[in-house]
Write a protein that holds these residues in place. Structure first.
Motif, PDB file in Angstrom:
ATOM      1  N   MET A   1       0.839  -1.190   0.000  1.00 16.99           N
ATOM      2  CA  MET A   1       0.000   0.000   0.000  1.00 16.99           C
ATOM      3  C   MET A   1       0.879   1.246   0.000  1.00 16.99           C
ATOM      4  N   ARG A   2       0.478   2.201  -0.788  1.00 14.57           N
ATOM      5  CA  ARG A   2       1.164   3.492  -0.826  1.00 14.57           C
ATOM      6  C   ARG A   2       0.174   4.572  -0.419  1.00 14.57           C
ATOM      7  N   GLN A   3       0.703   5.664   0.129  1.00 17.52           N
ATOM      8  CA  GLN A   3      -0.136   6.795   0.506  1.00 17.52           C
ATOM      9  C   GLN A   3       0.496   8.087   0.008  1.00 17.52           C
ATOM     10  N   PHE A   4      -0.365   9.026  -0.344  1.00 19.27           N
ATOM     11  CA  PHE A   4       0.061  10.350  -0.773  1.00 19.27           C
ATOM     12  C   PHE A   4      -0.881  11.366  -0.139  1.00 19.27           C
ATOM     13  N   VAL A   5      -0.329  12.459   0.334  1.00 23.55           N
ATOM     14  CA  VAL A   5      -1.130  13.529   0.937  1.00 23.55           C
ATOM     15  C   VAL A   5      -0.618  14.849   0.396  1.00 23.55           C
ATOM     16  N   ASP A   6      -1.543  15.750   0.106  1.00 25.15           N
ATOM     17  CA  ASP A   6      -1.159  17.043  -0.446  1.00 25.15           C
ATOM     18  C   ASP A   6      -2.279  18.044  -0.196  1.00 25.15           C
ATOM     19  N   ILE A   7      -2.005  19.289  -0.517  1.00 27.02           N
ATOM     20  CA  ILE A   7      -3.012  20.356  -0.492  1.00 27.02           C
ATOM     21  C   ILE A   7      -3.145  20.883  -1.914  1.00 27.02           C
ATOM     22  N   VAL A   8      -4.372  20.937  -2.410  1.00 24.24           N
ATOM     23  CA  VAL A   8      -4.662  21.522  -3.714  1.00 24.24           C
ATOM     24  C   VAL A   8      -5.393  22.839  -3.457  1.00 24.24           C
ATOM     25  N   ARG A   9      -4.888  23.905  -4.038  1.00 17.43           N
ATOM     26  CA  ARG A   9      -5.510  25.222  -3.854  1.00 17.43           C
ATOM     27  C   ARG A   9      -6.419  25.515  -5.044  1.00 17.43           C
ATOM     28  N   ARG A  34      -3.501   2.241  -9.062  1.00 22.09           N
ATOM     29  CA  ARG A  34      -4.507   1.561  -9.893  1.00 22.09           C
ATOM     30  C   ARG A  34      -5.792   1.302  -9.118  1.00 22.09           C
ATOM     31  N   THR A  35      -5.662   0.925  -7.835  1.00 25.88           N
ATOM     32  CA  THR A  35      -6.814   0.597  -6.992  1.00 25.88           C
ATOM     33  C   THR A  35      -6.617   1.267  -5.638  1.00 25.88           C
ATOM     34  N   GLY A  36      -7.617   2.006  -5.189  1.00 19.32           N
ATOM     35  CA  GLY A  36      -7.459   2.672  -3.903  1.00 19.32           C
ATOM     36  C   GLY A  36      -8.645   3.544  -3.554  1.00 19.32           C
ATOM     37  N   LEU A  37      -8.386   4.466  -2.656  1.00 20.58           N
ATOM     38  CA  LEU A  37      -9.417   5.382  -2.192  1.00 20.58           C
ATOM     39  C   LEU A  37      -8.822   6.782  -2.099  1.00 20.58           C
ATOM     40  N   LEU A  38      -9.509   7.737  -2.696  1.00 22.67           N
ATOM     41  CA  LEU A  38      -9.118   9.139  -2.646  1.00 22.67           C
ATOM     42  C   LEU A  38     -10.083   9.863  -1.719  1.00 22.67           C
ATOM     43  N   THR A  39      -9.519  10.556  -0.750  1.00 27.57           N
ATOM     44  CA  THR A  39     -10.323  11.355   0.165  1.00 27.57           C
ATOM     45  C   THR A  39     -10.006  12.820  -0.067  1.00 27.57           C
ATOM     46  N   LEU A  40     -11.044  13.634  -0.157  1.00 26.72           N
ATOM     47  CA  LEU A  40     -10.908  15.084  -0.299  1.00 26.72           C
ATOM     48  C   LEU A  40     -11.505  15.735   0.937  1.00 26.72           C
ATOM     49  N   GLY A 108      -6.962   2.917 -12.046  1.00 22.23           N
ATOM     50  CA  GLY A 108      -6.233   4.175 -12.153  1.00 22.23           C
ATOM     51  C   GLY A 108      -7.085   5.401 -12.371  1.00 22.23           C
ATOM     52  N   ARG A 109      -8.412   5.231 -12.318  1.00 23.35           N
ATOM     53  CA  ARG A 109      -9.327   6.360 -12.571  1.00 23.35           C
ATOM     54  C   ARG A 109     -10.319   6.507 -11.430  1.00 23.35           C
ATOM     55  N   LEU A 110     -10.829   7.713 -11.261  1.00 25.14           N
ATOM     56  CA  LEU A 110     -11.890   7.929 -10.273  1.00 25.14           C
ATOM     57  C   LEU A 110     -13.120   7.143 -10.704  1.00 25.14           C
ATOM     58  N   ALA A 111     -13.753   6.458  -9.778  1.00 25.17           N
ATOM     59  CA  ALA A 111     -14.925   5.635 -10.094  1.00 25.17           C
ATOM     60  C   ALA A 111     -16.196   6.474 -10.053  1.00 25.17           C
ATOM     61  N   LEU A 112     -16.173   7.621 -10.720  1.00 23.85           N
ATOM     62  CA  LEU A 112     -17.354   8.487 -10.807  1.00 23.85           C
ATOM     63  C   LEU A 112     -18.290   7.960 -11.884  1.00 23.85           C
TER      64      LEU A 112
END
Length: 139
Positions: A1-9, A34-40, A108-112
């Motif tokens: 598992m990998r994690q990334f955290v950032d601030i988008v303005r 490729r597979t994961g969860l994005l939290t905003l 690799g894409r948002l599941a919208l």
């Protein structure tokens, strides 16, 4: 598992819905998950996040008009007015729209859905530079 955290303005022109789907996709792409969860998470109490239809401009116009009726700016209506007449209505609107979203990442894409977009809903009249914390976990 990998994690990334950032601030988008995200700059806003003032009250209204600002689609941020492309900014989020542009942030996601280079991480190669490729597979994961994005939290905003919106770091403000007078703006919110939501997923909404992105095909018809009328949806956004109707939502903005609905929130204007639901939490109107009226002198004397609210006790809290330290930052102006639009501040407390903005807090009410944020309580209703929420501050965070969780979006699955699939292939690799948002599941919208087909007609879904990610929006920052600015509830104040003046332009702002809003900060969205993004957290991605996946493989």
């Amino acid at each position: 598992m990998r994690q990334f955290v950032d601030i988008v303005r995200i700059p806003t022109p003032g009250r209204g819905l600002v689609e941020i789907t492309l900014e989020v996709v542009d942030w996601l792409r280079p991480h190669g998950v490729r597979t994961g969860l994005l939290t905003l998470f919106c770091r403000h109490t007078s703006a919110g996040l939501l997923i909404q239809e992105n095909a018809s401009r009328e949806v956004r116009v109707d939502l903005e008009a609905f929130f204007d009726r639901l939490a109107p700016e009226e002198a004397g209506r609210y006790r809290h007015a330290d930052e102006g007449g639009d501040d407390m209505p903005a807090h009410v609107r944020t309580a209703l729209t929420g501050l965070q979203l969780a979006i699955p990442v699939r292939d690799g894409r948002l599941a919208l859905g087909t007609w879904q977009g990610i929006y920052l809903f600015e509830h104040r009249r003046a332009p702002h530079a809003r900060e969205i914390a993004v957290h991605l976990i996946g493989e």
